[in-house]
Design a protein around this motif. Structure first.
Motif, PDB file in Angstrom:
ATOM      1  N   THR A 136       0.834  -1.206   0.000  1.00  0.00           N
ATOM      2  CA  THR A 136       0.000   0.000   0.000  1.00  0.00           C
ATOM      3  C   THR A 136       0.872   1.260   0.000  1.00  0.00           C
ATOM      4  N   GLY A 137       2.155   1.101   0.267  1.00  0.00           N
ATOM      5  CA  GLY A 137       3.045   2.261   0.328  1.00  0.00           C
ATOM      6  C   GLY A 137       3.542   2.698  -1.044  1.00  0.00           C
ATOM      7  N   PHE A 138       4.321   3.783  -1.055  1.00  0.00           N
ATOM      8  CA  PHE A 138       4.877   4.302  -2.301  1.00  0.00           C
ATOM      9  C   PHE A 138       6.395   4.232  -2.256  1.00  0.00           C
ATOM     10  N   ALA A 139       6.973   3.520  -3.214  1.00  0.00           N
ATOM     11  CA  ALA A 139       8.427   3.475  -3.314  1.00  0.00           C
ATOM     12  C   ALA A 139       8.904   4.756  -3.986  1.00  0.00           C
ATOM     13  N   PRO A 140      10.099   5.223  -3.633  1.00  0.00           N
ATOM     14  CA  PRO A 140      10.620   6.422  -4.303  1.00  0.00           C
ATOM     15  C   PRO A 140      10.828   6.147  -5.799  1.00  0.00           C
ATOM     16  N   CYS A 141      10.686   7.201  -6.586  1.00  0.00           N
ATOM     17  CA  CYS A 141      10.617   7.040  -8.052  1.00  0.00           C
ATOM     18  C   CYS A 141      11.881   6.451  -8.675  1.00  0.00           C
ATOM     19  N   THR A 142      13.053   6.915  -8.285  1.00  0.00           N
ATOM     20  CA  THR A 142      14.260   6.429  -8.953  1.00  0.00           C
ATOM     21  C   THR A 142      14.505   4.935  -8.696  1.00  0.00           C
ATOM     22  N   PRO A 143      14.498   4.470  -7.438  1.00  0.00           N
ATOM     23  CA  PRO A 143      14.667   3.022  -7.228  1.00  0.00           C
ATOM     24  C   PRO A 143      13.588   2.196  -7.945  1.00  0.00           C
ATOM     25  N   MET A 144      12.369   2.716  -7.940  1.00  0.00           N
ATOM     26  CA  MET A 144      11.289   1.977  -8.601  1.00  0.00           C
ATOM     27  C   MET A 144      11.518   1.943 -10.111  1.00  0.00           C
ATOM     28  N   ALA A 145      12.128   3.010 -10.653  1.00  0.00           N
ATOM     29  CA  ALA A 145      12.463   3.036 -12.080  1.00  0.00           C
ATOM     30  C   ALA A 145      13.462   1.927 -12.415  1.00  0.00           C
ATOM     31  N   VAL A 146      14.376   1.654 -11.493  1.00  0.00           N
ATOM     32  CA  VAL A 146      15.346   0.564 -11.700  1.00  0.00           C
ATOM     33  C   VAL A 146      14.610  -0.774 -11.784  1.00  0.00           C
ATOM     34  N   ILE A 147      13.708  -0.992 -10.831  1.00  0.00           N
ATOM     35  CA  ILE A 147      12.951  -2.252 -10.806  1.00  0.00           C
ATOM     36  C   ILE A 147      12.132  -2.417 -12.086  1.00  0.00           C
ATOM     37  N   GLU A 148      11.419  -1.374 -12.485  1.00  0.00           N
ATOM     38  CA  GLU A 148      10.562  -1.465 -13.679  1.00  0.00           C
ATOM     39  C   GLU A 148      11.396  -1.684 -14.946  1.00  0.00           C
ATOM     40  N   THR A 149      12.572  -1.077 -14.982  1.00  0.00           N
ATOM     41  CA  THR A 149      13.440  -1.252 -16.153  1.00  0.00           C
ATOM     42  C   THR A 149      13.916  -2.705 -16.241  1.00  0.00           C
ATOM     43  N   LEU A 150      14.370  -3.245 -15.116  1.00  0.00           N
ATOM     44  CA  LEU A 150      14.836  -4.633 -15.122  1.00  0.00           C
ATOM     45  C   LEU A 150      13.690  -5.584 -15.474  1.00  0.00           C
ATOM     46  N   LYS A 151      12.503  -5.298 -14.938  1.00  0.00           N
ATOM     47  CA  LYS A 151      11.360  -6.159 -15.249  1.00  0.00           C
ATOM     48  C   LYS A 151      10.976  -6.071 -16.724  1.00  0.00           C
ATOM     49  N   PHE A 152      10.981  -4.849 -17.252  1.00  0.00           N
ATOM     50  CA  PHE A 152      10.627  -4.678 -18.667  1.00  0.00           C
ATOM     51  C   PHE A 152      11.580  -5.475 -19.561  1.00  0.00           C
ATOM     52  N   TYR A 153      12.858  -5.465 -19.208  1.00  0.00           N
ATOM     53  CA  TYR A 153      13.837  -6.196 -20.019  1.00  0.00           C
ATOM     54  C   TYR A 153      13.957  -7.664 -19.588  1.00  0.00           C
ATOM     55  N   LYS A 154      12.922  -8.115 -18.858  1.00  0.00           N
ATOM     56  CA  LYS A 154      12.794  -9.525 -18.483  1.00  0.00           C
ATOM     57  C   LYS A 154      14.016 -10.074 -17.739  1.00  0.00           C
ATOM     58  N   VAL A 155      14.593  -9.246 -16.899  1.00  0.00           N
ATOM     59  CA  VAL A 155      15.689  -9.704 -16.054  1.00  0.00           C
ATOM     60  C   VAL A 155      15.081 -10.371 -14.824  1.00  0.00           C
ATOM     61  N   ASP A 156      15.358 -11.651 -14.684  1.00  0.00           N
ATOM     62  CA  ASP A 156      14.844 -12.402 -13.540  1.00  0.00           C
ATOM     63  C   ASP A 156      15.635 -11.975 -12.298  1.00  0.00           C
ATOM     64  N   LEU A 157      14.943 -11.568 -11.250  1.00  0.00           N
ATOM     65  CA  LEU A 157      15.639 -11.071 -10.055  1.00  0.00           C
ATOM     66  C   LEU A 157      15.729 -12.116  -8.940  1.00  0.00           C
TER      67      LEU A 157
END
Lengths: 286, 286
Positions: A136-157
């Motif tokens: 329910t919380g909000f992650a800060p934009c820059t770290p979340m941008a890292v996560i979304e970028t890795l996910k978009f490029y299908k990097v398994d974490l």
């Protein structure tokens, strides 16, 4: 080598398409998501980010409102303006431009933003939610941008060894928590770390957020690893560059985000995404 | 091999001596530090911890008060009792026994404890303070017991590679933040980590808080490394044991905390220490 690049623009466009559809759906229900930006005076760096945020919100169909106080505004005036936005039912997200001038104590102010409108994780409550994986919380934009970028490029974490270089409250620490929430094993390194290149070159993925121009050369990089560069620095010639020496590591990495054209191009889209999320939460829409 | 053991009792006695002196000083100023323990019904595990906490506080000169609600008490009654303690000027520290029964939502309740009396880091505010290295906050007792034990045994943490096995909100995550605040490089591992023994055996220090009886054998341990065992488990014969197979790793480590007689013996002293801190903060004494 272009095919190794993870490009922020591509990620941002993909996310924007998704946000747009949801915003249109909200508007059909007469709900208009809106972001307020609270700032003191005008700083050159902020202006660029502000333009980017407004333009991205526009693309997503999200309204924006700039609340600009004078640079001399007191802490009381700042908190008053923040309170007004907290109470304004037409506002769903609030972004406080930081750093604040020295006469305003960020450590005091941060307790005043309504946590459910805090779309860039200024409130300690949202930091705690990040830590406890409370979505329910909000992650800060820059770290979340890292996560979304890795996910978009299908990097398994999951289970990956990820080395985060930097431990700031803006990027390093919250990003480490987000990566843990994705089931990665996370090593947090910083200026006091010994044998940094040995540690980082053993990782499957490295994320650098140290703010040191081109410091990371190929000695820090494992063969076929993935590198994410969050640094925004300027080299001797005044040209924007990241923490990673792109030319030097290019042969070694399997994928990398460049600077510019990398993570920085995703951040404002996360801001729009978080504003949408705040608006949906407020209206109990899943 | 006894000389390799880091014994909790020794650490606790050392800390107790320091706390006692400060408590006596407060009492000479007519300030009486006092801890309240809030519990629902009586659980066997809690009883042992409660006895330890009361006895330790007594040794330190800190008063204690047990507030025991019926096991059937509602969430409203629980919050009411908590609020009463929040407002009671004679109480400086509050410990909420957890886990709470299922009919009480910890995620709701945790927002109700006064952050300045929250001596075991229940409040999200104190979690956020831990993350931002804000020393006005209260670290949870067990992770802080690890830090105090390592410090007592003069283990230098700065720049050390420390592997934390476990990512719980009770130990793993807060401990990682505390270690980062001590300038260590921290790797957080967990059940999804691949090649765990390879990672952990490369660390200078490992801290296990997974809760898996004797799982960590010598293959997880680097030569001459330091091992801290936070696990409290029971083996097949019902005998208390840690996460680490002590017999198997003893030759390899340079120092180790046993279970029992290790970290568990320090926890209640940290509770007393945090209560003293809360009392001093309330009275503006440094």
């Amino acid at each position: 080598m272009e095919e190794k690049l993870m490009l922020g623009k591509t990620v941002a466009e993909h996310l924007t398409d998704n946000i747009k559809v949801k915003v249109e759906d909200l508007k059909s229900k007469n709900i208009n998501p809106k972001l307020a930006i609270l700032k003191l005076g005008s700083r050159k760096e902020d202006d660029a980010y502000q333009r980017g945020a407004i333009s991205r919100c526009e693309k997503c169909g999200i309204e924006t409102e700039i609340v600009e106080l004078s640079e001399q505004a007191s802490q009381e005036e700042y908190i008053e303006a923040l309170d007004k936005l907290n109470k304004d039912n037409s506002i769903h997200g609030i972004l406080c431009f930081r750093p604040l001038p020295k006469h305003i104590d960020e450590e005091v102010v941060k307790y005043h933003i309504a946590e459910n409108k805090d779309v860039d994780c200024f409130s300690p409550i949202n930091f705690a939610k990040l830590m406890s994986n409370d979505e329910t919380g909000f992650a800060p934009c820059t770290p979340m941008a890292v996560i979304e970028t890795l996910k978009f490029y299908k990097v398994d974490l999951q289970g990956k060894n990820i080395c985060v270089l930097g431990r700031s409250m803006v990027v390093g620490k919250p990003l480490s928590m987000l990566l843990l929430n994705e089931d990665a094993s996370v090593t947090i390194c910083h200026s006091k770390t010994k044998d940094l290149n040995q540690i980082s070159s053993n990782a499957d993925i490295i994320v650098s957020c140290m703010g040191r121009a081109k410091m990371i050369d190929s000695s820090y990089i494992g063969t076929d690893s993935i590198a994410v560069d969050v640094g925004i620095n300027f080299d001797k010639n005044g040209k924007m560059c990241g923490d990673i020496n792109l030319d030097d590591v290019m042969d070694k990495v399997s994928m990398i985000t460049p600077v510019p054209r990398g993570i920085g191009a995703v951040t404002s889209t996360i801001l729009a995404q978080n504003t949408l999320k705040a608006c949906m939460q407020k209206n109990n829409i899943k």
